[in-house]
Design a protein around this motif. Structure first.
Motif, PDB file in Angstrom:
ATOM      1  N   ARG A  60       6.204  16.420   8.486  1.00 53.99           N
ATOM      2  CA  ARG A  60       5.918  15.955   7.126  1.00 53.99           C
ATOM      3  C   ARG A  60       6.831  14.791   6.751  1.00 53.99           C
ATOM      4  O   ARG A  60       6.420  13.872   6.032  1.00 53.99           O
ATOM      5  CB  ARG A  60       6.053  17.112   6.130  1.00 53.99           C
ATOM      6  N   VAL A  61       8.058  14.814   7.234  1.00 59.70           N
ATOM      7  CA  VAL A  61       8.976  13.704   6.975  1.00 59.70           C
ATOM      8  C   VAL A  61       8.447  12.422   7.619  1.00 59.70           C
ATOM      9  O   VAL A  61       8.503  11.341   7.025  1.00 59.70           O
ATOM     10  CB  VAL A  61      10.391  14.028   7.501  1.00 59.70           C
ATOM     11  N   LYS A  62       7.908  12.532   8.832  1.00 60.21           N
ATOM     12  CA  LYS A  62       7.330  11.359   9.499  1.00 60.21           C
ATOM     13  C   LYS A  62       6.186  10.779   8.671  1.00 60.21           C
ATOM     14  O   LYS A  62       6.042   9.562   8.541  1.00 60.21           O
ATOM     15  CB  LYS A  62       6.830  11.737  10.893  1.00 60.21           C
ATOM     16  N   MET A  63       5.365  11.656   8.113  1.00 56.20           N
ATOM     17  CA  MET A  63       4.249  11.201   7.280  1.00 56.20           C
ATOM     18  C   MET A  63       4.758  10.492   6.029  1.00 56.20           C
ATOM     19  O   MET A  63       4.265   9.420   5.655  1.00 56.20           O
ATOM     20  CB  MET A  63       3.376  12.391   6.883  1.00 56.20           C
ATOM     21  N   LEU A  64       5.753  11.086   5.388  1.00 59.30           N
ATOM     22  CA  LEU A  64       6.305  10.490   4.172  1.00 59.30           C
ATOM     23  C   LEU A  64       6.935   9.128   4.466  1.00 59.30           C
ATOM     24  O   LEU A  64       6.774   8.179   3.689  1.00 59.30           O
ATOM     25  CB  LEU A  64       7.344  11.428   3.554  1.00 59.30           C
ATOM     26  N   CYS A  65       7.638   9.034   5.577  1.00 58.01           N
ATOM     27  CA  CYS A  65       8.263   7.761   5.946  1.00 58.01           C
ATOM     28  C   CYS A  65       7.206   6.695   6.224  1.00 58.01           C
ATOM     29  O   CYS A  65       7.376   5.530   5.863  1.00 58.01           O
ATOM     30  CB  CYS A  65       9.164   7.945   7.163  1.00 58.01           C
ATOM     31  N   ALA A  66       6.108   7.094   6.859  1.00 59.39           N
ATOM     32  CA  ALA A  66       5.029   6.142   7.124  1.00 59.39           C
ATOM     33  C   ALA A  66       4.438   5.621   5.820  1.00 59.39           C
ATOM     34  O   ALA A  66       4.129   4.433   5.689  1.00 59.39           O
ATOM     35  CB  ALA A  66       3.941   6.806   7.963  1.00 59.39           C
ATOM     36  N   LEU A  67       4.315   6.502   4.834  1.00 59.37           N
ATOM     37  CA  LEU A  67       3.733   6.121   3.547  1.00 59.37           C
ATOM     38  C   LEU A  67       4.673   5.252   2.714  1.00 59.37           C
ATOM     39  O   LEU A  67       4.275   4.730   1.669  1.00 59.37           O
ATOM     40  CB  LEU A  67       3.344   7.377   2.758  1.00 59.37           C
ATOM     41  N   MET A  68       5.904   5.082   3.180  1.00 60.66           N
ATOM     42  CA  MET A  68       6.849   4.215   2.480  1.00 60.66           C
ATOM     43  C   MET A  68       6.441   2.747   2.546  1.00 60.66           C
ATOM     44  O   MET A  68       7.047   1.901   1.895  1.00 60.66           O
ATOM     45  CB  MET A  68       8.253   4.386   3.070  1.00 60.66           C
ATOM     46  N   ASP A  69       5.411   2.427   3.341  1.00 61.94           N
ATOM     47  CA  ASP A  69       4.960   1.030   3.385  1.00 61.94           C
ATOM     48  C   ASP A  69       4.106   0.684   2.168  1.00 61.94           C
ATOM     49  O   ASP A  69       3.679  -0.450   1.998  1.00 61.94           O
ATOM     50  CB  ASP A  69       4.209   0.724   4.682  1.00 61.94           C
ATOM     51  N   GLY A  70       3.856   1.683   1.304  1.00 64.24           N
ATOM     52  CA  GLY A  70       3.150   1.429   0.053  1.00 64.24           C
ATOM     53  C   GLY A  70       1.638   1.467   0.151  1.00 64.24           C
ATOM     54  O   GLY A  70       0.945   1.328  -0.853  1.00 64.24           O
ATOM     55  N   ARG A  71       1.113   1.653   1.358  1.00 59.07           N
ATOM     56  CA  ARG A  71      -0.335   1.652   1.528  1.00 59.07           C
ATOM     57  C   ARG A  71      -0.884   3.068   1.659  1.00 59.07           C
ATOM     58  O   ARG A  71      -0.136   4.024   1.841  1.00 59.07           O
ATOM     59  CB  ARG A  71      -0.701   0.825   2.762  1.00 59.07           C
TER      60      ARG A  71
END
Length: 245
Positions: free
Chosen positions: A30-41
């Protein structure tokens, strides 16, 4: 004197809510998913399952937990469902957690990929070496107050001259320093940070690396940053992956 019962209940409810949010984040996938979503898209479940390296069914369960914890939101468009961070406050929380996680500055500098350190997205604004140097230049040139929390009258004029229109009616802070987790210094956040990033992207001063948070400063961007920010070195030099000689 004992506190009223309702205050105790409210306190317990808050504690349970905090524990639920922490539990939702206490999983590497879940942390990997959240970090990926940090690109704002917005990302699809399939894309996020690939990022987390888990099966689609497992990804679905993870995403459901993140949605129920109000860390991400889900948008349905036709047959597709897209996921994104629930808001700027979640992005700020994640950025701060990244900083806390890297207690040793030397460890962060050794293990963080150079391209990610140089320039990246922090939800909807710019982060990394380039961003903190631009922030410092803005303070030095009096675009921002000394603490970086207020855009000065001169700063407003400079933003307007640059062609950046700021939304003064937003509930979001107009300007704030966002602590950069890799550099341990501030970069520009708030409405001003988001507007600056959007403008730079539209002008072709920077490009995103598809599927990642890395940002490449283009030759046009280096020239523009040199003009506006008095030769900010990290922005002027070619960063990793720029493809320039």
């Amino acid at each position: 004197m004992l506190k009223p019962v309702e205050s105790v209940d409210d306190s317990h409810a808050l504690e349970h809510a905090m524990a639920a949010v922490a539990a939702a984040m206490a999983d590497p996938s879940r942390v990997k998913m959240l970090c990926a979503l940090m690109d704002g898209r917005a990302w699809t479940a399939t894309e996020l399952s690939a990022v987390a390296d888990v099966a689609s069914s497992t990804a679905s369960a993870h995403l459901s937990k993140l949605v129920s914890s109000h860390l991400i939101s889900c948008l349905s468009q036709g047959r597709h469902r897209y996921y994104r961070l629930a808001g700027q406050d979640i992005a700020e929380l994640l950025e701060r957690m990244m900083g806390i996680s890297w207690r040793s500055p030397s460890a962060a500098r050794v293990t963080t990929p150079p391209s990610l350190r140089h320039a990246r997205t922090c939800y909807d604004h710019l982060a990394g070496e380039v961003a903190v140097d631009i922030f410092d230049a803005m303070v030095k040139q009096a675009w921002l107050t000394a603490d970086g929390t207020v855009l000065t009258d001169y700063g407003h004029r400079q933003f307007a001259e640059m062609g950046i229109a700021l939304n003064r009616k937003t509930r979001r802070k107009l300007c704030c320093g966002c602590l950069d987790w890799s550099e341990r210094r501030f970069h520009l956040g708030g409405e001003a940070g988001a507007a600056f990033f959007s403008h730079a992207e539209r002008q072709g001063w920077l490009t995103r690396v598809t599927g990642f948070r890395e940002v490449i400063i283009t030759s046009a961007g280096r020239l523009s940053f040199k003009k506006w920010f008095n030769n900010v070195q990290s922005a002027v030099r070619s960063g990793p992956g720029s493809g320039d000689d």
